[in-house]
Design a protein around this motif. Structure first.
Motif, short mmCIF file in Angstrom:
data_model
loop_
_atom_site.label_atom_id
_atom_site.label_comp_id
_atom_site.label_asym_id
_atom_site.label_seq_id
_atom_site.Cartn_x
_atom_site.Cartn_y
_atom_site.Cartn_z
N MET A 162 5.22 -24.69 12.11
CA MET A 162 5.51 -23.78 13.31
C MET A 162 5.94 -22.45 12.84
N VAL A 163 6.68 -22.30 11.77
CA VAL A 163 7.26 -21.11 11.20
C VAL A 163 6.20 -20.00 11.39
N GLY A 164 6.75 -18.87 11.67
CA GLY A 164 5.82 -17.73 11.67
C GLY A 164 4.96 -17.58 12.93
N GLN A 165 4.88 -18.59 13.78
CA GLN A 165 4.01 -18.69 14.93
C GLN A 165 4.55 -18.04 16.09
N SER A 166 4.00 -17.93 17.15
CA SER A 166 4.52 -17.37 18.28
C SER A 166 3.79 -17.98 19.80
N PHE A 167 4.73 -18.40 20.65
CA PHE A 167 3.95 -19.06 21.62
C PHE A 167 4.88 -18.64 22.91
N ASP A 168 4.33 -18.91 24.06
CA ASP A 168 5.16 -18.65 25.28
C ASP A 168 5.33 -20.01 26.04
N ILE A 169 4.61 -21.00 25.86
CA ILE A 169 5.03 -22.37 26.59
C ILE A 169 4.87 -23.60 25.38
N GLY A 175 10.64 -29.30 20.44
CA GLY A 175 11.21 -28.35 21.41
C GLY A 175 11.83 -27.12 20.68
N MET A 176 12.77 -27.58 19.70
CA MET A 176 13.65 -26.51 19.03
C MET A 176 12.87 -25.66 18.10
N ALA A 177 11.81 -26.19 17.39
CA ALA A 177 10.92 -25.31 16.59
C ALA A 177 10.28 -24.40 17.73
N ALA A 178 9.69 -24.71 18.93
CA ALA A 178 9.09 -24.16 19.65
C ALA A 178 9.99 -22.85 20.38
N LYS A 179 11.09 -23.18 20.60
CA LYS A 179 12.00 -22.04 21.25
C LYS A 179 12.14 -21.17 20.06
N GLN A 180 12.26 -21.60 18.88
CA GLN A 180 12.35 -20.52 17.75
C GLN A 180 11.06 -19.55 17.68
N CYS A 181 9.99 -20.01 18.12
CA CYS A 181 8.69 -19.56 17.99
C CYS A 181 8.63 -18.53 19.33
N GLY A 182 9.74 -18.41 20.12
CA GLY A 182 9.76 -17.42 21.39
C GLY A 182 9.31 -18.13 22.58
N ALA A 183 8.88 -19.58 22.91
CA ALA A 183 8.61 -20.21 23.83
C ALA A 183 9.82 -20.05 24.97
N ARG A 184 9.30 -19.62 26.15
CA ARG A 184 10.27 -19.29 27.08
C ARG A 184 10.24 -20.75 28.04
N GLN A 185 9.07 -21.36 28.12
CA GLN A 185 9.18 -22.38 29.13
C GLN A 185 8.51 -23.73 28.30
N CYS A 186 9.21 -24.76 28.60
CA CYS A 186 9.00 -26.23 27.92
C CYS A 186 8.60 -27.20 29.17
N ILE A 187 7.45 -27.78 28.97
CA ILE A 187 6.98 -28.59 29.89
C ILE A 187 7.00 -30.41 29.11
N THR A 188 7.67 -31.21 29.63
CA THR A 188 7.71 -32.62 28.93
C THR A 188 7.56 -33.56 29.80
N VAL A 189 6.95 -34.64 29.21
CA VAL A 189 6.49 -35.71 30.04
C VAL A 189 7.84 -36.85 29.66
N SER A 190 8.38 -37.27 30.55
CA SER A 190 9.67 -38.36 30.68
C SER A 190 9.18 -39.61 31.15
N SER A 191 10.18 -40.28 32.09
CA SER A 191 9.81 -41.26 32.68
C SER A 191 10.77 -41.16 33.72
N VAL A 192 10.42 -42.02 34.96
CA VAL A 192 11.23 -42.32 35.92
C VAL A 192 12.27 -43.32 35.46
N GLY A 193 13.51 -42.81 36.14
CA GLY A 193 14.82 -43.48 35.55
C GLY A 193 15.41 -42.96 34.28
#
Length: 212
Positions: free
Chosen positions: A51-58, A88-106
């Protein structure tokens, strides 16, 4: 929006990808998806370098497995916690301002249940990463055609879900089953929403976002 999606070969990710039409979507994963142009392929520990050198919003993570399929607790945590956080950390370094993740109830990092604790630790790590906006999807039992290795206990629960859903009161509807397609629709609806902060979405919010 420029989006990077991890987990496109899974149930939710596969349903989500066509719903992101109109966005500039890059996939990252261990296996390629036929017919998609922009893909970064490698083992999970290679993803940050890819992901190094890439640029993302989300950044969107639909990564998830089971301990049985992974083979051990350590292998499960390597995917559902470590890979999610590294992505997630790599995406943040690539400029992502928003992160959406699927977790689990509980999900809860203090839970005694290993699965829920691992999911909670992944959430906590993403919160600490410092995205302007973090959207955590906490679905109940996912319904959908997964393909791949059989999940016998999960299959039994899905078969029983019409009855168990009816017996579950509305105040506890976050424990009801939910269609994986509704989760995918909710994620697509969240892409690029305004506002900041950390937001938890249980079944009721998922159904609202999906248009049900």
């Amino acid at each position: 929006m420029k989006i990077i999606l991890a987990g496109a070969t899974g149930l939710i990710g596969g349903l989500l990808l066509p719903k992101l039409a109109g966005h500039d979507v890059t996939l990252i994963g261990r296996r390629s998806v036929h017919g998609h142009d922009r893909q970064l392929i490698g083992e999970a520990n290679e993803w940050p370098a890819l992901m190094v050198g890439q640029s993302f919003d989300i950044a969107i993570s639909t990564l998830g497995t089971t301990q049985k399929i992974a083979g051990s607790k350590a292998a499960f945590a390597a995917i559902d916690r470590d890979a999610v956080l590294a992505f997630g950390m790599a995406a943040k370094q690539c400029g992502a301002r928003q992160c959406i993740t699927v977790s689990s109830v509980g999900a809860d990092e203090t839970a005694s249940n290993f699965y829920l604790k691992t999911k909670g630790e992944a959430e906590a790590g993403l919160r600490a990463t410092g995205f302007e906006r973090l959207d955590v999807i906490r679905p109940g039992l996912l319904r959908g055609n997964r393909g791949g290795p059989a999940r016998s206990f999960e299959s039994m629960m899905i078969a029983a879900s019409p009855l168990t859903d009816l017996l579950t009161p509305r105040s506890l509807d976050h424990y009801r089953s939910v269609s994986a397609d509704d989760v995918a629709k909710a994620i697509a609806a969240l892409c690029g929403v305004t506002g900041e902060g950390q937001h938890i979405h249980h079944n009721r919010e998922v159904w609202g976002l999906s248009g049900r």
